[in-house]
Enzyme design. Structure first.
Site, PDB file in Angstrom:
ATOM      1  N   GLY A  19       1.059  -1.191  -0.218  1.00 56.72           N
ATOM      2  CA  GLY A  19      -0.057  -0.163  -0.265  1.00 56.72           C
ATOM      3  C   GLY A  19       1.091   1.371  -0.290  1.00 56.72           C
ATOM      4  O   GLY A  19       1.749   1.268   0.183  1.00 56.72           O
ATOM      5  N   TYR A 133     -15.703   3.098  10.496  1.00 52.99           N
ATOM      6  CA  TYR A 133     -14.939   3.072   9.733  1.00 52.99           C
ATOM      7  C   TYR A 133     -13.771   3.277  11.460  1.00 52.99           C
ATOM      8  O   TYR A 133     -13.130   2.772  12.048  1.00 52.99           O
ATOM      9  CB  TYR A 133     -14.135   4.193   8.374  1.00 52.99           C
ATOM     10  CG  TYR A 133     -12.789   4.392   8.836  1.00 52.99           C
ATOM     11  CD1 TYR A 133     -11.677   3.527   8.343  1.00 52.99           C
ATOM     12  CD2 TYR A 133     -12.225   5.738   8.862  1.00 52.99           C
ATOM     13  CE1 TYR A 133     -10.864   2.973   8.388  1.00 52.99           C
ATOM     14  CE2 TYR A 133     -10.996   5.940   9.324  1.00 52.99           C
ATOM     15  CZ  TYR A 133      -9.914   4.853   8.234  1.00 52.99           C
ATOM     16  OH  TYR A 133      -8.655   4.682   8.351  1.00 52.99           O
TER      17      TYR A 133
END
Length: 292
Positions: A19, A133
Site C-alpha cells: 500500500g 470506519y
C-alpha cells in the site's frame, strides 16, 4: 536508541507493504539499515493472527508495522463486520500474539473523534466516532496500547504509490472536469513518506501508547484542492461547496485537526509541512510545475 537510529541489528516486518504507506515505511526502514520483511496480503494476511505472528517470530522481528487496513470509509458502512475484523479485532489480537521482544506499531485515524471540536484534538480527548470506519479503528487502539505497542493517529494521508485525494483531483483535472470540493471540513493533509519517517522515529524513541501525527498547517479539502492545482501549475477553478451538497454514506468530521505536541516531545522535532510533500509527490510522478 535515538530517533535517528532504530538500533544495530534491528529487524522489522511491514504488514500491508504493497500500500501507499507500507511501501514508504519499508523504504524508510531500509534507509536506516533495518532488515525488513515487506509482506503484502498474500504473505501476511492481517486477519490470520497466528500466521502473521509466527512470521514475525521466524524473522526475529523487534517490530511489526501494521500498514494494512480497510480504508474505504463509505465501504465500511455497508460492510461493518469486515471493517471491524480488519481494523479492530485483527490488530488487537496481533498485538498480544507477537513474541515478547516484538511490538506492534499500529496506524489509526482522526475519525475516532466526532469532528465537533474547536481546537486540535489531544490524545487524551474523549473519542466518539460517528462512522463504522472510526469505530472499527478505535476498537484496536486500547488493546495495542495495553500490549506495549504504539498507536499513531493520523489524517488525510496521500502518497505517490496509491489512490488518494491528490490522485483523484489530478485525474479529474486531466479529464477536464469541473472541480467542486467541500470547504467546510477542516483537517491536516499528511504525506506518506513523512508519516513513514514519523512511525520509525517514534519506535526508535521507544514511544508507546497513543501519539498523534499529521502535517501542518490545517486546511479544508477545498484549500487542499486549490494547492494541488497550483502545484501542477494549472489555472483551473475550484468551486467551494458545503458537505450537505455532497451526501455520502459515512459522515465526515467537520473538524479533525490533531494536536502533535506529544509527537514533537518524543522526537524532539517539529512535524513537517504538507506543501513540500505535495511538490515531492508530483516530482516523484514526473508531474508538477516544471512539466506543466
Amino acid at each position: 536508541m535515538t530517533a535517528d537510529s532504530p538500533g544495530a541489528g534491528a529487524r522489522a516486518v511491514v504488514v500491508g507493504a504493497s500500500g501507499q504507506l507500507g511501501r514508504e515505511v519499508a523504504d524508510e526502514l531500509r534507509r536506516r539499515g533495518v532488515e525488513v520483511l515487506a509482506a503484502d496480503r498474500r504473505r501476511a494476511d492481517l486477519t490470520d493472527t497466528k500466521a502473521t505472528a509466527a512470521l514475525a517470530g521466524r524473522f526475529d522481528a523487534d517490530a511489526v508495522y501494521n500498514c494494512a487496513a480497510y480504508t474505504d470509509v463509505d465501504g465500511c458502512e455497508s460492510e461493518p463486520e469486515a471493517a471491524l475484523e480488519t481494523n479492530g479485532r485483527a490488530p488487537a489480537r496481533l498485538a498480544t500474539a507477537l513474541p515478547g521482544h516484538c511490538r506492534l506499531i499500529h496506524v489509526s485515524t482522526d475519525y475516532v473523534f466526532d469532528g465537533r471540536g474547536r481546537r486540535p484534538y489531544r490524545e487524551e480527548d474523549a473519542t466518539a466516532p460517528a462512522t463504522v470506519y472510526g469505530r472499527s479503528k478505535l476498537a484496536a487502539e486500547q488493546a495495542v496500547a495495553d500490549a506495549g505497542g504504539l498507536v499513531v493517529r493520523t489524517s488525510w494521508v496521500f502518497g505517490p504509490e496509491g489512490r488518494n485525494f491528490v490522485s483523484a483531483i489530478a485525474d479529474r483535472l486531466g479529464r477536464g472536469e469541473t472541480l467542486r470540493v467541500v470547504s467546510d471540513q477542516v483537517g491536516c493533509p499528511t504525506y506518506a513518506p513523512y508519516l513513514a519517517r514519523a512511525l520509525v522515529d517514534l519506535h526508535a524513541a521507544a514511544a508507546a501508547g497513543i501519539v498523534h501525527y499529521c502535517n501542518s498547517p490545517a486546511t479544508s479539502w477545498h484549500g487542499f484542492a486549490v494547492a494541488i492545482v497550483a502545484a501542477l501549475g494549472l489555472n483551473a477553478e475550484v468551486e467551494p461547496i458545503a458537505t450537505a451538497d455532497l451526501p455520502r454514506p459515512a459522515v465526515r468530521p467537520a473538524y479533525s485537526v490533531l494536536d502533535t505536541e506529544r509527537f514533537e516531545s518524543f522526537t524532539n522535532r517539529r512535524v513537517e509541512e504538507w506543501r513540500p510533500g505535495l511538490d515531492d509527490y508530483f516530482a516523484r510522478l514526473g508531474q508538477g510545475k516544471a512539466e506543466a
